[in-house]
Design an enzyme around this catalytic site. Structure first.
Site, PDB file in Angstrom:
ATOM      1  N   HIS A  19      20.744  -7.295  -6.215  1.00  0.00           N
ATOM      2  CA  HIS A  19      21.101  -6.600  -7.462  1.00  0.00           C
ATOM      3  C   HIS A  19      21.087  -7.535  -8.670  1.00  0.00           C
ATOM      4  CE1 HIS A  19      23.586  -2.827  -8.686  1.00  0.00           C
ATOM      5  NE2 HIS A  19      22.926  -3.277  -9.714  1.00  0.00           N
ATOM      6  N   GLY A  24       0.814  -1.211   0.000  1.00  0.00           N
ATOM      7  CA  GLY A  24       0.000   0.000   0.000  1.00  0.00           C
ATOM      8  C   GLY A  24       0.848   1.261   0.000  1.00  0.00           C
ATOM      9  N   ASP A  43      17.740   5.967  -6.836  1.00  0.00           N
ATOM     10  CA  ASP A  43      18.096   4.562  -7.016  1.00  0.00           C
ATOM     11  C   ASP A  43      19.597   4.395  -6.781  1.00  0.00           C
ATOM     12  OD1 ASP A  43      17.304   1.788  -8.252  1.00  0.00           O
ATOM     13  OD2 ASP A  43      19.174   2.377  -9.246  1.00  0.00           O
ATOM     14  N   GLY A  46      12.488   8.024 -10.640  1.00  0.00           N
ATOM     15  CA  GLY A  46      13.576   8.231  -9.696  1.00  0.00           C
ATOM     16  C   GLY A  46      14.809   8.682 -10.444  1.00  0.00           C
ATOM     17  N   LEU A  47      15.796   9.154  -9.710  1.00  0.00           N
ATOM     18  CA  LEU A  47      17.076   9.510 -10.329  1.00  0.00           C
ATOM     19  C   LEU A  47      18.033   8.329 -10.177  1.00  0.00           C
ATOM     20  CD1 LEU A  47      18.606  12.103 -11.558  1.00  0.00           C
ATOM     21  CD2 LEU A  47      19.792  12.110  -9.352  1.00  0.00           C
ATOM     22  N   PRO A  97       7.333   7.194  -5.771  1.00  0.00           N
ATOM     23  CA  PRO A  97       7.302   8.148  -6.885  1.00  0.00           C
ATOM     24  C   PRO A  97       7.591   7.435  -8.210  1.00  0.00           C
ATOM     25  CG  PRO A  97       8.553   9.049  -5.045  1.00  0.00           C
ATOM     26  CD  PRO A  97       8.268   7.598  -4.712  1.00  0.00           C
ATOM     27  N   LYS A 100      20.989  -1.629  -3.006  1.00  0.00           N
ATOM     28  CA  LYS A 100      21.032  -3.002  -3.539  1.00  0.00           C
ATOM     29  C   LYS A 100      22.190  -3.793  -2.941  1.00  0.00           C
ATOM     30  CE  LYS A 100      19.536  -1.035  -7.945  1.00  0.00           C
ATOM     31  NZ  LYS A 100      20.313   0.205  -8.135  1.00  0.00           N
ATOM     32  N   TYR A 118      27.887   1.000  -6.787  1.00  0.00           N
ATOM     33  CA  TYR A 118      28.125   2.232  -7.551  1.00  0.00           C
ATOM     34  C   TYR A 118      29.255   3.064  -6.914  1.00  0.00           C
ATOM     35  CZ  TYR A 118      23.577   1.048  -9.650  1.00  0.00           C
ATOM     36  OH  TYR A 118      22.534   0.397 -10.265  1.00  0.00           O
TER      37      TYR A 118
HETATM   38  N1  NAP Z   1      19.608  -2.917 -11.439  1.00  0.00           N
HETATM   39  C1  NAP Z   1      20.585  -2.914 -12.322  1.00  0.00           C
HETATM   40  O1  NAP Z   1      21.238  -3.941 -12.597  1.00  0.00           O
HETATM   41  C2  NAP Z   1      20.914  -1.640 -13.045  1.00  0.00           C
HETATM   42  C3  NAP Z   1      21.675  -1.696 -14.230  1.00  0.00           C
HETATM   43  C4  NAP Z   1      21.951  -0.508 -14.892  1.00  0.00           C
HETATM   44  C5  NAP Z   1      21.468   0.706 -14.385  1.00  0.00           C
HETATM   45  N2  NAP Z   1      20.744   0.727 -13.215  1.00  0.00           N
HETATM   46  C6  NAP Z   1      20.209   2.015 -12.666  1.00  0.00           C
HETATM   47  O2  NAP Z   1      19.517   2.673 -13.707  1.00  0.00           O
HETATM   48  C7  NAP Z   1      19.999   4.020 -13.827  1.00  0.00           C
HETATM   49  C8  NAP Z   1      19.816   4.528 -15.243  1.00  0.00           C
HETATM   50  O3  NAP Z   1      20.528   3.740 -16.181  1.00  0.00           O
HETATM   51  P1  NAP Z   1      21.737   4.324 -17.023  1.00  0.00           P
HETATM   52  O4  NAP Z   1      22.369   5.392 -16.224  1.00  0.00           O
HETATM   53  O5  NAP Z   1      22.590   3.223 -17.484  1.00  0.00           O
HETATM   54  O6  NAP Z   1      21.065   4.872 -18.349  1.00  0.00           O
HETATM   55  P2  NAP Z   1      19.967   5.963 -18.790  1.00  0.00           P
HETATM   56  O7  NAP Z   1      19.309   6.567 -17.632  1.00  0.00           O
HETATM   57  O8  NAP Z   1      19.144   5.290 -19.838  1.00  0.00           O
HETATM   58  O9  NAP Z   1      20.868   7.013 -19.562  1.00  0.00           O
HETATM   59  C9  NAP Z   1      21.648   7.937 -18.866  1.00  0.00           C
HETATM   60  C10 NAP Z   1      22.293   8.861 -19.895  1.00  0.00           C
HETATM   61  O10 NAP Z   1      21.286   9.643 -20.531  1.00  0.00           O
HETATM   62  C11 NAP Z   1      21.691  11.014 -20.571  1.00  0.00           C
HETATM   63  N3  NAP Z   1      20.478  11.828 -20.330  1.00  0.00           N
HETATM   64  C12 NAP Z   1      19.634  11.758 -19.257  1.00  0.00           C
HETATM   65  N4  NAP Z   1      18.626  12.637 -19.399  1.00  0.00           N
HETATM   66  C13 NAP Z   1      18.831  13.285 -20.559  1.00  0.00           C
HETATM   67  C14 NAP Z   1      18.154  14.340 -21.237  1.00  0.00           C
HETATM   68  N5  NAP Z   1      17.022  14.855 -20.749  1.00  0.00           N
HETATM   69  N6  NAP Z   1      18.671  14.780 -22.408  1.00  0.00           N
HETATM   70  C15 NAP Z   1      19.789  14.245 -22.917  1.00  0.00           C
HETATM   71  N7  NAP Z   1      20.506  13.254 -22.328  1.00  0.00           N
HETATM   72  C16 NAP Z   1      20.020  12.790 -21.146  1.00  0.00           C
HETATM   73  C17 NAP Z   1      22.695  11.182 -19.447  1.00  0.00           C
HETATM   74  O11 NAP Z   1      23.697  12.088 -19.800  1.00  0.00           O
HETATM   75  P3  NAP Z   1      23.928  13.474 -18.955  1.00  0.00           P
HETATM   76  O12 NAP Z   1      24.472  13.110 -17.623  1.00  0.00           O
HETATM   77  O13 NAP Z   1      24.879  14.177 -19.864  1.00  0.00           O
HETATM   78  O14 NAP Z   1      22.582  14.123 -18.877  1.00  0.00           O
HETATM   79  C18 NAP Z   1      23.320   9.781 -19.333  1.00  0.00           C
HETATM   80  O15 NAP Z   1      24.452   9.687 -20.160  1.00  0.00           O
HETATM   81  C19 NAP Z   1      21.456   3.900 -13.330  1.00  0.00           C
HETATM   82  O16 NAP Z   1      22.003   5.170 -13.028  1.00  0.00           O
HETATM   83  C20 NAP Z   1      21.275   2.984 -12.151  1.00  0.00           C
HETATM   84  O17 NAP Z   1      20.773   3.715 -11.033  1.00  0.00           O
HETATM   85  C21 NAP Z   1      20.440  -0.424 -12.566  1.00  0.00           C
END
Ligand code: NAP
Length: 345
Positions: free
Chosen positions: A129, A26, A63, A33-34, A30, A96, A68
């Site tokens: 994770h 329940g 997140d 997330g960032l 949000p 995680k 990290y």
């Molecule tokens: N559970 C898991 O196994 C797992 C695996 C991978 C990731 N994650 C989580 O998921 C999060 C997101 O994944 P991700 O960081 O790989 O990829 P993503 O969020 O798909 O892409 C991030 C990229 O997009 C760019 N970006 C973001 N907003 C933008 C906008 N409005 N305009 C233009 N470019 C933009 C950012 O560059 P700038 O910084 O230049 O804006 C950054 O290089 C991670 O940070 C982590 O917390 C979890």
């Protein structure tokens, strides 16, 4: 870090206007997330500054993960946020358990270390994770193999999960969940868990919609949290292959973005929230993380746009997980149970 040092965005979104998802307890999470994974090239201090700036912009969900390597810096930022106007209960903080901490004696210790680093006395969500217990150092090559890498063994995973449940009993975490699971693994976990996973975090973007897993997760009372929602354009070289595609360059996404006068990334994030997953886009640029949040509360995509995006699935998994393979001669597909059964050891 104090408020004057934060290069925050010019503008903010009222957090009360951000949609929320109802979890199996329940509780409300949000709907955006960032992300905080700096992909090995963004400094921990820059990610922490983004957390503080994003909170000022209206983000309430972050997140995090021990692997990290930036939870201590983020903890400092969160402390600053909570010394301002934002109360702890208005934040949603995920962390995680890393793969080398699945042993029963390590789970609670690892969680309490994250709590200490993040300067919190409870987490809203704690995830396993990856379902594979092994170790590879941050930044290692995809061909790197841990000598004690292990496949998914359900009995072992349940031993880890029992300790995850204990974290809830102890009041250290409010919800527990999984990440990088598949349907057959989740079927076993749902059968045997005393406390069911509240979410499954999984790769989700317009070129990797994972319809079957997405529907399974939703129909079994879990919320899908979508990582790499923008197609992770900044991911490390080791996570790139020549077959990978980029949702932000897809003509359908670009056309919608041009029509709305936004970056294609914003369209990916809007699509994610409207479809029903919780995207966790990463950015350290104030204008980027603000525009992603504004996109979520702004005018929705039309049914036609949503329909068009549903047709651009490319089955393009970006985070293939090669480092988790446990024996020679395997391919990354073995990690993902593509034929509907858990890949045998
Ligand atoms: N559970 C898991 O196994 C797992 C695996 C991978 C990731 N994650 C989580 O998921 C999060 C997101 O994944 P991700 O960081 O790989 O990829 P993503 O969020 O798909 O892409 C991030 C990229 O997009 C760019 N970006 C973001 N907003 C933008 C906008 N409005 N305009 C233009 N470019 C933009 C950012 O560059 P700038 O910084 O230049 O804006 C950054 O290089 C991670 O940070 C982590 O917390 C979890």
């Amino acid at each position: 870090m104090n408020a004057r040092e934060v290069s925050g965005p010019n503008g903010s979104v009222d957090p009360a206007s951000v949609p929320q998802r109802v979890l199996n307890t329940g509780a409300l999470m949000p709907a955006i997330g960032l992300g905080t994974f700096g992909s090995d090239h963004v400094q921990a201090s820059d990610v922490a500054a983004a957390v503080e700036g994003a909170a000022a912009a209206g983000y309430r969900h972050f997140d995090c993960a021990s692997v990290y390597g930036n939870e201590a810096e983020i903890g400092c930022a969160l402390q600053g946020v909570m010394q301002g106007q934002v109360k702890r209960e208005q934040l949603w903080i995920t962390s995680k358990l890393w793969n080398d901490k699945h042993a029963e004696n390590d789970v609670i210790l690892s969680c309490t270390q994250s709590l200490a680093d993040l300067r919190l006395n409870y987490l809203d969500l704690y995830l396993v994770h990856w379902p594979f217990p092994n170790f590879h150092p941050p930044g290692c090559d995809v061909t790197s193999r841990s000598s004690d890498a292990s496949p998914y063994i359900h009995a072992n995973f349940m031993n880890t999960w029992r300790k995850m449940e204990e974290l809830v009993d102890l009041g250290l975490v409010r919800h527990i969940g999984t990440s990088n699971m598949t349907v057959p693994k989740l079927e076993l976990l749902l059968r045997d868990a005393r406390i069911k996973p509240a979410v499954n975090e999984m790769e989700l973007h317009p070129h990797f919609q994972q319809a079957k897993l997405f529907e399974f997760v939703r129909s079994h009372g879990m919320v899908p949290v979508g990582y790499c929602p923008i197609g992770s354009p900044g991911r490390p070289e080791r996570d790139r292959t020549s077959e990978d595609t980029a949702p932000t360059r897809d003509p359908v996404i670009v056309r919608i973005a041009d029509r709305r006068g936004v970056h294609p990334a914003v369209v990916c994030v809007k699509w994610a929230v409207q479809r029903g997953q919780v995207p966790i886009p990463f950015s350290t640029k104030p204008s980027h993380y603000l525009s992603n949040l504004e996109g979520v509360v702004g005018e929705p995509l039309t049914q036609e746009d949503m329909g068009a995006i549903s047709t651009i699935e490319r089955n393009c998994r970006l985070i293939k997980g090669q480092v988790f393979l446990w024996k020679e001669g395997q391919s990354w597909e073995d990690l993902w149970d593509l034929n509907g059964e858990i890949t045998p050891p």
